[in-house]
Structures are given as C-alpha cells and as structure tokens.
Design an enzyme around this catalytic site. Structure first.
Site, PDB file in Angstrom:
ATOM      1  N   ARG A 194       1.015  -1.256   0.182  1.00 31.49           N
ATOM      2  CA  ARG A 194      -0.022   0.184  -0.040  1.00 31.49           C
ATOM      3  C   ARG A 194       0.932   1.277   0.060  1.00 31.49           C
ATOM      4  O   ARG A 194       1.649   1.548  -0.980  1.00 31.49           O
ATOM      5  CB  ARG A 194      -0.972  -0.096   1.016  1.00 31.49           C
ATOM      6  CG  ARG A 194      -2.128   1.235   1.086  1.00 31.49           C
ATOM      7  CD  ARG A 194      -3.197   0.641   1.987  1.00 31.49           C
ATOM      8  NE  ARG A 194      -4.353   1.866   1.928  1.00 31.49           N
ATOM      9  CZ  ARG A 194      -5.200   2.316   1.042  1.00 31.49           C
ATOM     10  NH1 ARG A 194      -5.374   1.309   0.214  1.00 31.49           N
ATOM     11  NH2 ARG A 194      -5.957   3.260   1.593  1.00 31.49           N
ATOM     12  N   ARG A 254      -1.143   9.277  -6.289  1.00 29.72           N
ATOM     13  CA  ARG A 254      -0.791   9.660  -4.845  1.00 29.72           C
ATOM     14  C   ARG A 254       0.647   9.902  -4.525  1.00 29.72           C
ATOM     15  O   ARG A 254       1.420   9.221  -3.634  1.00 29.72           O
ATOM     16  CB  ARG A 254      -1.231   8.575  -3.770  1.00 29.72           C
ATOM     17  CG  ARG A 254      -2.633   8.383  -3.823  1.00 29.72           C
ATOM     18  CD  ARG A 254      -3.217   7.381  -2.479  1.00 29.72           C
ATOM     19  NE  ARG A 254      -4.576   7.532  -2.317  1.00 29.72           N
ATOM     20  CZ  ARG A 254      -4.991   6.967  -1.148  1.00 29.72           C
ATOM     21  NH1 ARG A 254      -4.656   6.531  -0.340  1.00 29.72           N
ATOM     22  NH2 ARG A 254      -6.594   7.052  -1.151  1.00 29.72           N
ATOM     23  N   LYS A 257      -0.678  12.482  -1.995  1.00 31.17           N
ATOM     24  CA  LYS A 257      -2.009  12.951  -2.055  1.00 31.17           C
ATOM     25  C   LYS A 257      -1.648  13.857  -0.377  1.00 31.17           C
ATOM     26  O   LYS A 257      -1.015  13.157   0.695  1.00 31.17           O
ATOM     27  CB  LYS A 257      -2.883  11.738  -1.474  1.00 31.17           C
ATOM     28  CG  LYS A 257      -4.239  12.414  -1.196  1.00 31.17           C
ATOM     29  CD  LYS A 257      -5.433  11.475  -0.911  1.00 31.17           C
ATOM     30  CE  LYS A 257      -6.573  11.849  -0.595  1.00 31.17           C
ATOM     31  NZ  LYS A 257      -7.887  11.079  -0.653  1.00 31.17           N
TER      32      LYS A 257
END
Length: 381
Positions: A194, A254, A257
């Site tokens: 992730r 991202r 982000k």
C-alpha cells in the site's frame, strides 16, 4: 609494517565513534537528534532489531545486513476482494486484503499473504536507525512511529517486499500521532503493498523527508501498468512536512496525496524529481485543508503533475509568480520545470507564511534531476 596495539585500538575506537547518522536534520524536522551520542548497537537478527527499535533507551542502531521478517509470523489465507481497479487479474493487477473493511461490497477472492508485512514495528523515541553502505535492508516489515514517539531518524535503510501483490499488504513507514522531530533521509522503499510513506490522521508535527527514493516499479499494480498507485499519503492534523531532494518514480497516483483533519497538512515540496508517472503526482484534498508549496521541482513524463480541480497549491512556473514568496518566506521561490508532462497549476498564496522559519535553501530546477538521481536512496551518504 608493525602497528602498536594502542594504534590498532585507537583505529577501531574511531570507527565506532564515526558510526551513526551522517549530516543534520533540516527543514521542519530541524533539531532532530535521534539516538544522539548513544553507543552504536549492531543487531544480529530480527528479534534483536525489533527489541532495539521498541525499547525505551536512546539507540543508534546500525544495520550491517538484511533483516528478513518474511515468514516470521506465518502466512494467512482468507477472503479478500477484487476491486474495480483490477482490470487485469492474473496479469499484473492488485487484489486486496480486507484491511479496515475496505472490501465491503466488492467481489470476494481468496488471498494468501505474509502476516508480518501487515503490521509494522512500533519505533520508540530517541532512535537512529542507520544502514551501512547498501547493506541495511528490512524485508517484509515496515516501521511505525506513533503514540507520541518522537525524535527519530531513519537513514540509509531500504524497506522492501511488503506483500506487494495486495492492496493493504503493508506500509513501509507510518507516522501517526508522533511527537515531532522525525527525519527520513536517504531511505529507499520498493515493492510495497500500500503506502510507501503515510502520515495521519493524528498530528505528528514536524517531519522532513529528504534524499529518499520512492521506487514504484512493481509486477502488481492497481493501475495495471507496472507502476505503484499508493505512494505517499500525507493526511495529518496540522503536520508540517519538508519534502526535499527526493526521487519519486514509476508511480501512477498519490505521489503524494495531501490532506488531513482540522488544520490539515502543509507540505513544502522542494527540488524533487518526479519521473514516469502514468496518473497524477499531487492530489490535494482542499476540503481537508491540504496545502502544498511546490518549488524547484522537475516533472518528467508525468501525465498529471496535479489532479484536476485541486487548488490549494503554490507552484510557480515563472519568475513573476515565484516572487510572491519573497515577503512571507524571505526569498524568491524557485520555478518548477516540466518535460513531457501535463499542466501544473497553483497560484494560491494565502498559506505561504505557514512555512516561515522552515529554513530550507532551494536550488534552481535545472540542477535537480542529475543531483537527485546521483544522491537519493541508499548507499549514497
């Protein structure tokens, strides 16, 4: 040639004294000392490394080899899901572990993953974690600075292989509710399930991320193009982050982000090299009060340097706009440069004063790409 015993001992003593952090923290993490002058320790295995990282003693922890956590906590097989983003199942897509009940309502698939990667090591206060040469590797486990932990330096360490085939497979570095003074320097992250680096939601105050390589190359991509989507998520509460001299490459979103809760995150992105991004680099959640000052950066082969419609950014592309920094920051900002990339917009100046006193020294963007490629990542201190 004969060397006296005293000379030999003196030599080894100087080597021990020299072991540890190189340079000094700057930017919003200025003053971070980590383990300070504590006598260096050299863990032999993952048990010793975890112990040194989590105890209450100031530590200078030197990594002279790879520490492989894969398999140390077993393997898990359970129901996960196949998100709509995975349009290439079995051919380079990313399925998901059901982290934080994220899979709710999405098609169920069976997932098998390494348990160690899904929970990070909770690093205590006053720690320096420093790799030696290119040998300092942590495989299969991330680091987490939380619960008020503060004054931490992570330098010259490569964190890799956290269940990269799965969304929610693990985060390389997590900062949440820390006490400030966090310096991440000359780190490399690769093959992460992730987020490579995440801060939020609770406040962590002053953070500097410098000379770090975010390597998005992967065989399992949420965007089905061998580029990692979940790169940098900076969503703290009133966090101030200096992001300087970093190499962010082969990502698809991202990157980063920026948002948060309450006051949100202020990110000063200075002299970074963003390369080969098939989606967006900056995504700014204005409703979460994310704010970005971007200066002296290079965007090469970046489809969208900023997500459409995002507004809370100051990103000068000409000398006239850059001059707006002079009053609030005491210097003229450096102009950003784009090559083979989409449009970069951002002329919001209302928050420039929030970075006053940060103390960074930008260089012209023309110097950035070569310098960052030569210096960012591990083995380059």
């Amino acid at each position: 040639m004969y060397l006296s015993q005293s000379l030999i001992l003196s030599f080894f003593a100087s080597q021990v004294a020299a072991a540890g952090v190189v340079g000094e923290a700057f930017g919003f993490a200025k003053g971070t000392t980590g383990g300070g002058s504590a006598e260096p320790v050299y863990p032999n295995d993952i048990k010793e490394l975890t112990g040194y990282l989590t105890d209450n003693e100031p530590r200078v922890i030197i990594l002279q080899k790879e520490f492989n956590y894969i398999g140390s906590e077993g393997e898990v097989t359970e129901d996960g899901c196949r998100p709509a983003s995975n349009t290439c199942p079995g051919n380079g897509g990313q399925d998901a572990i059901n982290g934080a009940n994220w899979c709710n309502g999405q098609p169920t698939v069976s997932v098998t993953y390494d348990k160690a990667g899904t929970s990070a090591i909770n690093v205590g206060s006053n720690k320096s974690i420093v790799g030696e040469g290119t040998s300092g590797v942590i495989r299969g486990k991330g680091l987490r600075i939380a619960n008020g932990a503060k004054n931490v330096i992570i330098q010259n360490v490569h964190i890799t292989e956290l269940n990269p085939q799965y969304i929610w497979g693990g985060d390389a570095i997590t900062i949440v509710g820390a006490g400030g003074q966090i310096w991440i320097d000359h780190v490399k992250t690769s093959l992460i399930g992730r987020q490579h680096i995440v801060s939020g939601y609770a406040p962590s105050n002053g953070i500097t991320i410098s000379n770090t390589e975010i390597d998005g190359n992967t065989s399992w991509s949420a965007s089905c193009d061998n580029r990692h989507y979940w790169a940098l998520l900076l969503i703290g509460q009133g966090d101030k982050i200096t992001f300087q001299n970093n190499y962010v490459h082969h990502t698809s979103g991202r990157s980063p982000k920026v948002g948060g809760t309450g006051e949100g995150t202020l990110l000063h992105a200075v002299n970074n090299y963003f390369y080969d991004n098939s989606g967006h680099a900056f995504s700014i959640a204005a409703e979460e009060n994310g704010r970005v000052i971007a200066e002296g950066n290079v965007f090469e082969k970046v489809k969208k340097p900023i997500e459409d419609g995002d507004s809370k950014m100051f990103a000068p592309q000409d000398a006239q706009t850059a001059a707006a920094c002079e009053s609030p920051l005491g210097y003229k900002c450096e102009v950003n440069v784009l090559s083979g990339s989409g449009t970069l917009t951002g002329s919001e100046t209302s928050f420039l004063g929030d970075a006053k006193g940060e103390g960074v020294t930008p260089v012209p963007a023309s110097e950035v790409a070569a310098s960052v490629k030569a210096n960012a990542g591990v083995g380059k201190l």
